[in-house]
Enzyme design. Sequence first.
Site, PDB file in Angstrom:
ATOM      1  N   SER A  43       0.851  -1.198   0.000  1.00  0.00           N
ATOM      2  CA  SER A  43       0.000   0.000   0.000  1.00  0.00           C
ATOM      3  C   SER A  43       0.883   1.243   0.000  1.00  0.00           C
ATOM      4  O   SER A  43       2.105   1.164   0.171  1.00  0.00           O
ATOM      5  CB  SER A  43      -0.917   0.018   1.237  1.00  0.00           C
ATOM      6  OG  SER A  43      -0.140   0.084   2.425  1.00  0.00           O
ATOM      7  N   ASP A  60       8.044  -9.629   8.277  1.00  0.00           N
ATOM      8  CA  ASP A  60       8.055  -8.673   9.376  1.00  0.00           C
ATOM      9  C   ASP A  60       9.454  -8.086   9.392  1.00  0.00           C
ATOM     10  O   ASP A  60      10.417  -8.769   9.763  1.00  0.00           O
ATOM     11  CB  ASP A  60       7.743  -9.392  10.695  1.00  0.00           C
ATOM     12  CG  ASP A  60       7.859  -8.494  11.915  1.00  0.00           C
ATOM     13  OD1 ASP A  60       8.205  -7.301  11.775  1.00  0.00           O
ATOM     14  OD2 ASP A  60       7.606  -8.987  13.039  1.00  0.00           O
ATOM     15  N   VAL A  61       9.591  -6.820   8.996  1.00  0.00           N
ATOM     16  CA  VAL A  61      10.929  -6.255   8.837  1.00  0.00           C
ATOM     17  C   VAL A  61      11.673  -6.101  10.159  1.00  0.00           C
ATOM     18  O   VAL A  61      12.892  -5.919  10.177  1.00  0.00           O
ATOM     19  CB  VAL A  61      10.892  -4.899   8.096  1.00  0.00           C
ATOM     20  CG1 VAL A  61      10.408  -5.069   6.663  1.00  0.00           C
ATOM     21  CG2 VAL A  61      10.074  -3.864   8.854  1.00  0.00           C
ATOM     22  N   SER A  68      11.665  10.854   7.098  1.00  0.00           N
ATOM     23  CA  SER A  68      10.452  11.666   7.172  1.00  0.00           C
ATOM     24  C   SER A  68      10.855  13.087   7.535  1.00  0.00           C
ATOM     25  O   SER A  68      11.883  13.302   8.195  1.00  0.00           O
ATOM     26  CB  SER A  68       9.494  11.121   8.241  1.00  0.00           C
ATOM     27  OG  SER A  68       8.489  12.074   8.561  1.00  0.00           O
ATOM     28  N   TYR A  73       8.655   8.427  16.696  1.00  0.00           N
ATOM     29  CA  TYR A  73       8.679   8.452  15.228  1.00  0.00           C
ATOM     30  C   TYR A  73       9.828   9.313  14.718  1.00  0.00           C
ATOM     31  O   TYR A  73      10.586   8.899  13.826  1.00  0.00           O
ATOM     32  CB  TYR A  73       7.339   8.984  14.713  1.00  0.00           C
ATOM     33  CG  TYR A  73       7.193   8.948  13.213  1.00  0.00           C
ATOM     34  CD1 TYR A  73       7.013   7.735  12.551  1.00  0.00           C
ATOM     35  CD2 TYR A  73       7.225  10.115  12.455  1.00  0.00           C
ATOM     36  CE1 TYR A  73       6.876   7.693  11.174  1.00  0.00           C
ATOM     37  CE2 TYR A  73       7.085  10.083  11.079  1.00  0.00           C
ATOM     38  CZ  TYR A  73       6.915   8.876  10.441  1.00  0.00           C
ATOM     39  OH  TYR A  73       6.776   8.831   9.069  1.00  0.00           O
TER      40      TYR A  73
END
Length: 254
Positions: A15, A57-58, A147, A160
């Site tokens: 996705s 699953d990384v 990010s 994050y």
Amino acid sequence: MLIKGQVALVTGAASGLGAATARHLAEQGAKVGVLDYDHERAKTVAAEIDGFAVQVDVSDEAAVDGAIGAVAEHFGQAARIAVSCAGVGSAARIVGREGKTSGDVFERTLRVNLFGTYYVMSHAAKRMMELEPLADDERGVIVNTSSVAYQDGQLGQSAYAASKGAVASMCLPAAREFARFGIRVVAIAPGLFHTPMMEGLPKEVTDEITANIPFPHRLGAPSEYALLADQIITNPFLNGTTIRLDGAVRLPPR
């Protein structure tokens, strides 16, 4: 590096940014390994692009090694292109209501976003090192996802921001380490993008978010992330840096 004919692997490819990247690379002629925790959605994307879906699953290093090996076995050659898009965006204050701390959120976020990226990079690079060099002595390209939160982290984003800051920070030393093998490493730091996480928000919330984006005055399209990944792969002088892709946004404190 020319994309056509190369084996590529993309994590988080079921996705959002990962799916857009997998589709774009396939359109450019790559043979794509579609890696995601959600195997059913990964198989759907893979079926669209004649790719190969692998559940992974990384945050599990052994699983990452196995998945990357499965892609190499399926296509008969190790991937020269690796794009890490798998990640989680859990938000929590360091100390929340009634003094509750959020160490569990911090650990889980780093295990997926940082450790997962590191595992994919290391096991992809290990195999790239064994490949014959192409033009300009290049063996592979690794694209990691940071990010804008690594510089503009908002309230509640400490975990994050830390995970994405580490992804950005390890870009240069990784590029320096892999330089003698002809492997480049570049990170993309996306801003506010139209991903499944954003799709679930009410329109008024989305409007409030996009109000902070100077131009274009909208959310980023996953295809625009994929286009930058393409440009990183094909431009041999892009290496060891983190590129913001954000419409000039700078996130406010909250």
